[in-house]
Design an enzyme around this catalytic site. Structure first.
Site, PDB file in Angstrom:
ATOM      1  N   LYS A  35       0.846  -1.195   0.000  1.00 31.01           N
ATOM      2  CA  LYS A  35       0.000   0.000   0.000  1.00 31.01           C
ATOM      3  C   LYS A  35       0.881   1.244   0.000  1.00 31.01           C
ATOM      4  CE  LYS A  35      -2.377   1.630   3.709  1.00 31.01           C
ATOM      5  NZ  LYS A  35      -2.275   3.109   3.733  1.00 31.01           N
ATOM      6  N   LYS A  64      -7.214   8.126  -0.811  1.00 34.48           N
ATOM      7  CA  LYS A  64      -8.459   8.600  -0.187  1.00 34.48           C
ATOM      8  C   LYS A  64      -9.008   9.829  -0.914  1.00 34.48           C
ATOM      9  CE  LYS A  64      -7.404   6.780   4.439  1.00 34.48           C
ATOM     10  NZ  LYS A  64      -5.996   6.340   4.358  1.00 34.48           N
ATOM     11  N   LEU A  65      -9.346   9.633  -2.192  1.00 34.14           N
ATOM     12  CA  LEU A  65      -9.791  10.764  -3.018  1.00 34.14           C
ATOM     13  C   LEU A  65     -11.133  11.316  -2.542  1.00 34.14           C
ATOM     14  CD1 LEU A  65      -9.003   9.563  -6.669  1.00 34.14           C
ATOM     15  CD2 LEU A  65      -7.467  10.575  -4.980  1.00 34.14           C
ATOM     16  N   ASP A  67     -13.280  14.896  -4.053  1.00 34.68           N
ATOM     17  CA  ASP A  67     -13.264  16.188  -4.751  1.00 34.68           C
ATOM     18  C   ASP A  67     -14.511  16.228  -5.613  1.00 34.68           C
ATOM     19  OD1 ASP A  67     -12.391  18.555  -6.199  1.00 34.68           O
ATOM     20  OD2 ASP A  67     -10.343  18.025  -5.669  1.00 34.68           O
ATOM     21  N   ILE A  68     -14.627  17.217  -6.474  1.00 37.18           N
ATOM     22  CA  ILE A  68     -15.780  17.216  -7.381  1.00 37.18           C
ATOM     23  C   ILE A  68     -15.664  15.995  -8.301  1.00 37.18           C
ATOM     24  CG2 ILE A  68     -16.098  19.724  -7.255  1.00 37.18           C
ATOM     25  CD1 ILE A  68     -14.818  19.879 -10.078  1.00 37.18           C
ATOM     26  N   ASN A  70     -15.787  15.292 -11.499  1.00 36.77           N
ATOM     27  CA  ASN A  70     -14.906  15.271 -12.668  1.00 36.77           C
ATOM     28  C   ASN A  70     -13.449  15.075 -12.262  1.00 36.77           C
ATOM     29  OD1 ASN A  70     -14.331  15.760 -15.566  1.00 36.77           O
ATOM     30  ND2 ASN A  70     -13.245  17.524 -14.722  1.00 36.77           N
ATOM     31  N   GLY A 207       0.977  -1.663   8.868  1.00 33.58           N
ATOM     32  CA  GLY A 207       2.097  -0.759   8.663  1.00 33.58           C
ATOM     33  C   GLY A 207       3.165  -0.968   9.698  1.00 33.58           C
ATOM     34  N   ARG A 208       3.101  -0.147  10.762  1.00 30.48           N
ATOM     35  CA  ARG A 208       4.187  -0.116  11.743  1.00 30.48           C
ATOM     36  C   ARG A 208       4.607  -1.456  12.333  1.00 30.48           C
ATOM     37  NH1 ARG A 208       1.328   5.067  14.344  1.00 30.48           N
ATOM     38  NH2 ARG A 208      -0.385   3.950  13.330  1.00 30.48           N
TER      39      ARG A 208
HETATM   40  O1  C5P Z   1       1.002   1.550  10.987  1.00 28.88           O
HETATM   41  P1  C5P Z   1      -0.426   1.101  10.901  1.00 28.88           P
HETATM   42  O2  C5P Z   1      -0.547  -0.439  10.891  1.00 28.88           O
HETATM   43  O3  C5P Z   1      -1.332   1.745  11.900  1.00 28.88           O
HETATM   44  O4  C5P Z   1      -0.886   1.573   9.446  1.00 28.88           O
HETATM   45  C1  C5P Z   1      -2.213   1.481   9.004  1.00 28.88           C
HETATM   46  C2  C5P Z   1      -2.301   2.016   7.609  1.00 28.88           C
HETATM   47  O5  C5P Z   1      -3.667   1.958   7.187  1.00 28.88           O
HETATM   48  C3  C5P Z   1      -1.880   3.480   7.469  1.00 28.88           C
HETATM   49  O6  C5P Z   1      -1.240   3.580   6.194  1.00 28.88           O
HETATM   50  C4  C5P Z   1      -3.176   4.258   7.484  1.00 28.88           C
HETATM   51  O7  C5P Z   1      -3.116   5.428   6.728  1.00 28.88           O
HETATM   52  C5  C5P Z   1      -4.115   3.240   6.809  1.00 28.88           C
HETATM   53  N1  C5P Z   1      -5.541   3.410   7.073  1.00 28.88           N
HETATM   54  C6  C5P Z   1      -6.082   3.462   8.349  1.00 28.88           C
HETATM   55  N2  C5P Z   1      -7.429   3.626   8.512  1.00 28.88           N
HETATM   56  C7  C5P Z   1      -8.239   3.735   7.451  1.00 28.88           C
HETATM   57  C8  C5P Z   1      -7.702   3.672   6.149  1.00 28.88           C
HETATM   58  C9  C5P Z   1      -6.343   3.514   6.006  1.00 28.88           C
HETATM   59  O8  C5P Z   1      -5.363   3.317   9.319  1.00 28.88           O
HETATM   60  N3  C5P Z   1      -9.552   3.830   7.608  1.00 28.88           N
END
Ligand code: C5P
Length: 234
Positions: A35, A64-65, A67-68, A70, A207-208
């Protein structure tokens, strides 16, 4: 049926393409799905997304778009051309309609973000909403379903409540995953990989707990093993 390894998406929340490429090299064939969000995307990460797709990896562009219509549609077309697999949009009806129309018959799948997992009821109230988190998640998931969105992003805590709304045809992608003992960070609604799979998640975004681990590959393999044990039939 997805293989356990295909269900783990590693969030490349890193500040440079060099760091991301070093991590991807360490993870090797342990990870097939990455991601890319704001931090890396705005630092050369979209070109990396294209290279990963060419190399056979799946890529989730988490922009995470919103906007309008178009502008959303043109953005979706550009992301589809990169070869990405998933793209997020915020779950507002106008935005979701535009994204679904624009992805058309490409291989890009659109995921709607219902309510960010760092939000609780107090954060929603501060943003002017007269809904609790579960109420707003359910409302937005039903709208996403009716519009033809391919899946939703929601915390694992909401997964069990969401499945009856979205049915089996839509994907459930859950961030806020923490193996037992891992630090929560800023996530307010967290679950272990086992609990998330049992609650009905199709994909886990991590992520982390992986990218900040001393041994990212071992951390990833441990989560995949946990997904395998928690999957139906195992
Ligand atoms: O580091 P961690 O495991 O918390 O990362 C979670 C990831 O998921 C981040 O990139 C965060 O932006 C993303 N995310 C989130 N909640 C959402 C959508 C995406 O934590 N609703």
């Amino acid at each position: 049926m997805l293989e356990p390894r295909e269900r783990l998406i590693v969030a490349l929340d890193l500040s440079s393409v060099e760091q991301a490429e070093a991590l991807i090299a360490r993870l090797g064939d342990a990870i097939v799905f990455y991601k890319i969000g704001y931090q890396l995307g705005f630092a050369g990460g979209l070109a990396l997304a294209e290279r990963l797709a060419v190399a056979g990896k799946q890529v989730f562009v988490d922009m995470k778009l919103h906007d309008i219509g178009n502008t959303v549609a043109q953005g979706v077309r550009s992301i589809a051309k990169l070869g990405a697999t998933f793209l997020t949009v915020h779950a507002y009806p106008q935005t979701m309609h535009a994204a679904v129309d624009a992805r058309a018959d490409t291989s890009l799948r659109i995921l709607a973000v219902t309510v960010l997992t760092s939000y609780d009821d107090a954060d929603l109230a501060a943003a002017g909403y007269d809904f609790t988190v579960p109420e707003l998640v359910a409302e937005r998931a039903a709208q996403a379903r009716d519009i033809g969105i391919d899946g939703v992003v929601a915390s694992a805590e909401e997964a069990a409540a969401l499945r009856p709304i979205i049915g089996s045809g839509m994907m459930l992608v859950t961030p806020g995953i923490r193996p037992a003992g891992a630090a929560a960070g800023d996530q307010k609604r967290i679950m272990t990989p086992t609990a998330a799979i049992k609650a009905g998640a199709d994909y886990l975004v991590v992520g982390r707990p992986i990218i900040a681990a001393a041994d990212p590959r071992a951390a990833a393999d441990a989560i995949v093993a946990e997904v395998e044990r928690a999957s139906p039939g195992s």
